[in-house]
Design an enzyme around this catalytic site. Structure first.
Site, PDB file in Angstrom:
ATOM      1  N   HIS A  73     -31.091   6.647  -3.156  1.00 56.59           N
ATOM      2  CA  HIS A  73     -31.357   7.730  -2.206  1.00 56.59           C
ATOM      3  C   HIS A  73     -31.030   7.363  -0.754  1.00 56.59           C
ATOM      4  CE1 HIS A  73     -33.760  11.742  -2.522  1.00 56.59           C
ATOM      5  NE2 HIS A  73     -32.639  11.877  -1.843  1.00 56.59           N
ATOM      6  N   ASP A 100     -38.674  14.898  -4.816  1.00 63.40           N
ATOM      7  CA  ASP A 100     -38.832  13.451  -4.974  1.00 63.40           C
ATOM      8  C   ASP A 100     -40.302  13.139  -5.246  1.00 63.40           C
ATOM      9  OD1 ASP A 100     -38.595  10.601  -4.568  1.00 63.40           O
ATOM     10  OD2 ASP A 100     -37.072  10.924  -3.013  1.00 63.40           O
ATOM     11  N   HIS A 136     -41.392  10.500  -3.960  1.00 61.56           N
ATOM     12  CA  HIS A 136     -41.637   9.713  -2.742  1.00 61.56           C
ATOM     13  C   HIS A 136     -41.128  10.454  -1.515  1.00 61.56           C
ATOM     14  CE1 HIS A 136     -40.685   7.120  -6.246  1.00 61.56           C
ATOM     15  NE2 HIS A 136     -41.771   6.465  -5.868  1.00 61.56           N
ATOM     16  N   ASP A 141     -39.736   8.847   1.098  1.00 60.75           N
ATOM     17  CA  ASP A 141     -38.555   8.115   1.612  1.00 60.75           C
ATOM     18  C   ASP A 141     -38.486   8.153   3.139  1.00 60.75           C
ATOM     19  OD1 ASP A 141     -38.014   7.746  -1.034  1.00 60.75           O
ATOM     20  OD2 ASP A 141     -36.178   8.930  -1.094  1.00 60.75           O
ATOM     21  N   HIS A 177     -33.440   2.586   0.369  1.00 57.13           N
ATOM     22  CA  HIS A 177     -33.601   3.859  -0.341  1.00 57.13           C
ATOM     23  C   HIS A 177     -35.007   4.433  -0.171  1.00 57.13           C
ATOM     24  CE1 HIS A 177     -35.724   1.947  -3.716  1.00 57.13           C
ATOM     25  NE2 HIS A 177     -34.827   0.987  -3.625  1.00 57.13           N
ATOM     26  N   ASP A 190     -33.950  13.713  -5.943  1.00 59.07           N
ATOM     27  CA  ASP A 190     -34.124  12.416  -6.596  1.00 59.07           C
ATOM     28  C   ASP A 190     -34.623  12.695  -8.003  1.00 59.07           C
ATOM     29  OD1 ASP A 190     -35.236   9.955  -7.545  1.00 59.07           O
ATOM     30  OD2 ASP A 190     -35.587   9.291  -5.483  1.00 59.07           O
ATOM     31  N   ASP A 248     -36.272  11.042  -9.865  1.00 57.80           N
ATOM     32  CA  ASP A 248     -37.648  10.597 -10.130  1.00 57.80           C
ATOM     33  C   ASP A 248     -38.684  11.628  -9.676  1.00 57.80           C
ATOM     34  OD1 ASP A 248     -38.544  10.109  -7.453  1.00 57.80           O
ATOM     35  OD2 ASP A 248     -37.937   8.012  -7.519  1.00 57.80           O
ATOM     36  N   GLU A 252     -30.318   8.660  -7.860  1.00 59.00           N
ATOM     37  CA  GLU A 252     -31.188   7.708  -8.562  1.00 59.00           C
ATOM     38  C   GLU A 252     -31.114   7.747 -10.087  1.00 59.00           C
ATOM     39  OE1 GLU A 252     -32.717   5.220  -7.134  1.00 59.00           O
ATOM     40  OE2 GLU A 252     -32.900   5.776  -5.019  1.00 59.00           O
TER      41      GLU A 252
END
Length: 312
Positions: free
Chosen positions: A90, A113, A115, A117, A130, A221, A223, A266
């Protein structure tokens, strides 16, 4: 479309783009009657002696790669295209969003995401870039980002009010402080559960587009999805978006007619525990991408076909 590969500090994630290509992504977009221009995989030079900056790993390599990517994305945008960047990790969103913003400075970002980031080079505990892309892009954090070697080309291009997060469930204390103090809008999994994905998307659009229609950059992302759906990724967190929620997000973005840049990030084929886990992850990423370009779950109905081919 601008399809580019990328290399990040973690092994294997650079194999994401070739896996997505092998799954027929480009052909499927063409079947959808998209006018696809493949800008090819970018090859990124390893910068020799790329020693860490404080604890930040590979700063010059990642900085240079992002500069290169920003150039290609800007070119695709100038050609009036929707840029599609296949990651890679990312950190590549830095180049993707910076290149996009060069041509469309009024863009809005939807960041899906687990997260945020948004660690800075000073708050990061891992040193992985990332986990930091948003902080590099954010105008309000300009004074908080030291001069990291490799990034002198970059000017922050988005404001706190220009981004919405969806799917958060693993946020560092430093990041939580940043998003709260900047007043960044987010829908964590708690909000997704409470409101339902329909309301989340409605609120996202009224927040970002309430005053005026503007280009949307979706940085996705994989994830953000639950690891049961996208297991082959570097930092999976249980309790993520369902397949249906992921597809709904992308369908709704397509329906606005404003999608202008897309990152699918990702996918790491080396992290699937079985070949099936890799296939599952890749197929989900392909389906999310296709939904961004109008592939509908209920089938696509073109009224002209019946008119031109009356039933025998």
């Amino acid at each position: 479309e601008n399809v580019s590969g990328s290399v990040g500090p973690r092994g294997g994630v650079e194999k994401g783009p070739v896996a997505l290509r092998s799954a027929g992504l480009v052909e499927k977009l063409k079947e959808q009657e998209c006018d696809v221009k493949d800008y090819g995989d970018l090859s990124f030079a390893d910068v020799p002696n790329d020693s860490p900056f404080q604890i930040v790993k590979n700063p010059r390599t990642v900085g240079k790669a992002n500069e290169q990517l920003a150039g290609v994305v800007a070119e695709a945008q100038k050609n009036g295209r929707v840029s599609v960047v296949l990651g890679g990790d990312h950190s590549m969103a830095i180049g993707s969003i910076a290149g996009h913003a060069k041509v469309h400075p009024d863009l809005a970002v939807i960041w899906v995401d687990a997260h945020t980031d948004i660690n800075t080079p000073l708050t990061t505990t891992t040193g992985n870039l990332h986990g930091q892309p948003v902080s590099f892009l954010m105008k309000e954090l300009k004074g908080k980002i030291p001069d990291v070697p490799g990034f002198s080309w970059l000017t922050p291009c988005i404001s706190a009010k220009d981004i919405v997060y969806i799917g958060l469930r693993d946020v560092d204390p430093g990041e939580h402080y940043i998003i709260k103090s900047l007043g960044i809008k987010y829908f964590s999994m708690t909000e997704v559960d409470k409101l339902g994905i329909g309301k989340v998307m409605e609120e996202t659009f009224s927040y970002l587009l309430g005053r005026k229609r503007r280009p949307i950059h979706l940085s996705f992302d994989v994830d953000g999805m639950d690891p049961s759906i996208t297991p082959a990724t570097g930092t999976p967190v249980v309790g993520g978006l369902s397949y249906r929620e992921g597809i709904y997000i992308t369908e709704e973005i397509y329906k606005t007619g404003l999608l202008s840049g897309l990152d699918i990030m990702e996918v790491n084929p080396t992290l699937g525990k079985t070949p099936e886990e890799v296939t599952r992850t890749v197929n989900t990423a392909v389906a999310l991408t296709l939904a961004c370009f109008g592939v509908a779950r209920e089938g696509n109905h073109n009224p002209m076909t019946e008119y031109l081919n009356p039933p025998k």
